[in-house]
Design an enzyme around this catalytic site. Structure first.
Site, PDB file in Angstrom:
ATOM      1  N   GLU A   1       0.841  -1.173   0.000  1.00 20.52           N
ATOM      2  CA  GLU A   1       0.000   0.000   0.000  1.00 20.52           C
ATOM      3  C   GLU A   1       0.890   1.242   0.000  1.00 20.52           C
ATOM      4  OE1 GLU A   1      -2.235  -0.232   3.544  1.00 20.52           O
ATOM      5  OE2 GLU A   1      -2.967   1.820   3.426  1.00 20.52           O
TER       6      GLU A   1
ATOM      7  N   ASP B   1      -1.324  -1.860   5.601  1.00 21.76           N
ATOM      8  CA  ASP B   1      -1.192  -1.378   6.974  1.00 21.76           C
ATOM      9  C   ASP B   1      -2.084  -2.163   7.928  1.00 21.76           C
ATOM     10  OD1 ASP B   1       0.635   0.502   6.310  1.00 21.76           O
ATOM     11  OD2 ASP B   1      -0.774   2.184   6.225  1.00 21.76           O
TER      12      ASP B   1
ATOM     13  N   ASP C   1      -4.114  -1.278   9.984  1.00 22.66           N
ATOM     14  CA  ASP C   1      -5.179  -0.436  10.536  1.00 22.66           C
ATOM     15  C   ASP C   1      -6.437  -0.579   9.681  1.00 22.66           C
ATOM     16  OD1 ASP C   1      -4.630   0.870   8.216  1.00 22.66           O
ATOM     17  OD2 ASP C   1      -3.840   2.686   9.155  1.00 22.66           O
TER      18      ASP C   1
ATOM     19  N   ASP D   1      -7.852   1.396   7.476  1.00 17.53           N
ATOM     20  CA  ASP D   1      -7.692   1.694   6.054  1.00 17.53           C
ATOM     21  C   ASP D   1      -7.021   0.544   5.318  1.00 17.53           C
ATOM     22  OD1 ASP D   1      -8.935   4.097   6.093  1.00 17.53           O
ATOM     23  OD2 ASP D   1      -7.079   5.292   6.268  1.00 17.53           O
TER      24      ASP D   1
END
Ligand code: 0RA
Length: 640
Positions: free
Chosen positions: A431, A504, A506, A508
């Site tokens: 990403e 990631d 998280d 997102d």
């Protein structure tokens, strides 16, 4: 039926036939209930419930109570007319005894009732009796309670008349025989829930209650739908976006059959058409579904032409165009259903095709006219589907040509590996550009390739293929992997046998991972099925305790570590993204085969994932979470 047959026999001879009948069931249970594993065990319950539902279909029963008890016995109570108990003049046997000890003596003596017969079902409650260590029947009828008990199918005594009782009904309690069901005696709660809920949807107004007493805290569920199939469609479309407010509903009764249909289009790009015959899910379709499809395609075409949405020169819309985004349930009740196909779930009655088609030919155009605005929304959807279909075909041809031309010129952003052996090659999809740097430095450039994906890639569930293919991220994915997509997909052309999503840790990152997964699911499904798709698990925290360094991927792990090291000083830093890690950190946690922990993406059977995927990409966060948890082999991956 059976009473008439048996009337011509002497009592003794008839009795012998009966014993032989149930003995045959015990000797070859698979012939009657399909298997002696969990499926067969559930089959016993379906059989007893079907009998009660038959009574409801005949208009005499409004409520069914199912109780799974602590000892795995099952009780099914209904408020129907009660199985007849009167004694036959010649057999001198109660009708109740006959129904429970005679094969195929379903016991419906009156002509004209619909029965859930044929297929796997409808073998008769006597089969349940034959395969139960014990069975107790309690009937309320003719002003009294009547009981009879059985062991291994044999009556332990005659029918006993008990206390007076007014409310008629039948209660069957049975203990599946451990001699037959050696594998398991335990019913699966979620299987029972789905089937009972389905039964309640299919029989409007019928109240089915389920109690599972096996847990300390008993589970109680009530299935009762005043809207019947309309409520079923609401349920199926709960996480989707309907294109028109009214759920379309039709029904019709004729001499020999009944049909009910409910349907609604959504903004989705897939179709969900469920069909049933006499409450049995006809997975393999059949004549009722054929009649439905034919009439639907015709009605949409006629409507689109009459409104000038489809011009004279335009080709007709195909059935697939008309069904894009459609959710429909087709339910027929047939007096003598013929079930065909591999799993006996295809309706064969030829007269039903014309019956369903004619009924819908009459009602569907009428509805589209009456609700003109909604009709237009539906026709527009089909027209867009048709245009998209043509555009997608072109686009696919284009990318195929392009990828052939460009097989030497891979995406500029791709840092490819030097090995040309796909079986040892890995593609890391990372990403953002900031993460690409450390990934490139930390990789083993012989076998590991890096493809950075910028920002959020397009949601293919909410965009058609043609549009998705214009997206440069999607284009580079396809060329880098090398297999092409859709009909042209070729696993042998895969340039890597591991495609690793490195995003990631998280929310997102989870979102991007889901978007990528959706793309693979819809357009490169065999890549997932081959087990080529993986998630990496980059850490969320780096924790230093003196000389040791721990990488942790969740708050829970951090709490655990705190507890373990109680009191000792921790130096905790949280990674905001992959980009904050240096090359060696990224290598040690997510890339080095000796140290990393990859999660293989594993789809349960494709039929199941179809429904799950529409919910997955809807807005239902809870079901998305459950899906990912169930499909990730390692439960440590829980940060969605
Ligand atoms: C035979 C005849 C009639 C009803 C039934 C059987 C019957 C069977 C089951 C099995 C479970 N629940 C049931 N409820 C009824 C019709 C009796 C009549 O004409 O009154």
């Amino acid at each position: 039926m059976s009473t008439a047959n048996r009337a011509s026999n002497s009592y003794g001879a008839a009795d012998i036939t009966v014993l032989e009948g149930l003995e045959a069931v015990r000797r070859r249970p698979g012939m009657y209930i399909g298997s002696t594993g969990p499926r067969g065990l559930h089959h016993l319950l379906w059989e007893v419930v079907d009998n009660a539902v038959d009574e409801a279909m005949a208009g005499f029963c409004t409520r069914i109570d199912v109780t799974i008890r602590q000892d795995e016995s099952v009780q099914v109570r209904d408020n129907g007319r009660g199985i007849p108990v009167d004694r036959h003049k010649k057999t001198k046997e109660s009708a109740l005894t006959t129904v429970l000890t005679t094969l195929h003596a379903g016991g419906k003596f009156e002509a004209g009732a619909y029965q859930v017969s044929g297929g796997l079902h409808g073998v008769g409650v006597s089969v349940v009796n034959a395969l139960s260590a014990r069975l107790e029947a309690e009937i309320v009828r003719e002003g009294f309670h009547w009981t009879q008990a059985f062991e291994d199918g044999h009556p332990t005594g005659p029918v006993k008349k008990g206390k007076p009782g007014k409310r008629t009904g039948t209660t069957i309690t049975y203990w599946p025989s451990p001699k037959t069901f050696v594998e398991t005696l335990s019913l699966d709660l979620s299987t029972v829930i789905s089937r009972l809920r389905e039964m309640a949807f299919l029989n409007r107004g019928l109240e089915i209650r389920l109690t599972d007493e096996r847990e300390e805290e008993p589970v109680e569920e009530v299935f009762h739908y005043k809207g019947g199939l309309i409520d079923y469609i609401k349920h199926l479309n709960a996480t989707k976006e309907p294109l028109h407010p009214h759920i379309i509903y039709f029904d019709d009764q004729s001499e020999d059959a009944e049909v009910e249909v409910a349907l609604q289009w959504t903004s989705s790009y897939t179709e969900t058409v469920l069909s049933f015959a006499n409450n049995i899910n006809t997975h393999e379709g059949g004549t009722h579904e054929e009649g439905f499809r034919k009439s639907l395609t015709r009605a949409i075409n006629d409507f689109a032409r009459s409104k000038g949405l489809l011009k004279e020169k335009d080709e007709n819309l195909t059935g697939e165009d008309a069904r894009e985004g459609l959710t429909a349930v087709v339910s027929v009740k047939v007096r003598s259903p013929q079930f065909e196909g591999q799993t006996k779930t295809k309706l064969g009655n030829t007269e039903i095709r014309g019956y369903v088609e004619k009924t819908l030919n009459r009602l569907l155009p009428e509805w589209l006219e009456r609700y003109g605005g909604e009709g237009r929304a539906i026709a527009d959807k089909s027209l867009m589907a048709s245009r998209a279909r043509l555009a997608a075909r072109k686009a696919r041809e284009l990318t195929r040509r392009k990828s052939m031309l460009e097989s030497a010129s891979l995406p500029g952003k791709l840092a490819d590996c030097s090995s040309r052996d796909a079986s040892v090659s890995e593609l890391f999809i990372v990403e953002g550009d900031s993460a690409a740097g450390p990934a490139k430095q930390g990789r083993n450039s012989e076998t590991q390739a890096i493809l950075p994906i910028r920002g959020k890639i397009i949601n293919v569930e909410k965009a058609r293929l043609a549009k998705a293919l214009q997206n440069t991220e999607i284009q580079s994915l396809i060329t880098a992997i090398g297999t092409s997509i859709g009909e042209e997909f070729d696993l042998a052309k895969a340039r890597y046998h591991k495609v690793v999503l490195l995003t990631d840790a998280d929310v997102d990152g989870a979102h991007i991972r889901t978007l990528l997964l959706t793309f693979f699911f819809r357009h490169m499904r065999p890549l997932i099925e081959a087990g080529y798709v993986y998630f990496a698990q980059p850490p969320l925290y780096r924790v230093k305790t003196g000389k040791e360094i721990h990488y942790l991927s969740s708050d829970t792990e951090l709490d655990q570590l705190r507890e373990e090291l109680n009191g000792r000083k921790l130096d905790v830093s949280r990674f905001k993204g992959l980009g904050e890690m240096n090359a060696s950190e990224l290598r040690d946690t997510s890339m080095d085969p000796a140290l990393r922990h990859l999660v293989q993406v594993d789809l349960e059977d494709a039929a199941l994932s179809e429904e799950i995927f529409s919910t997955l990409m809807g807005d239902d966060v809870a079901s998305r979470k459950r899906f990912i948890q169930r499909n990730a082999k390692d439960v440590r991956f829980l940060d969605v």
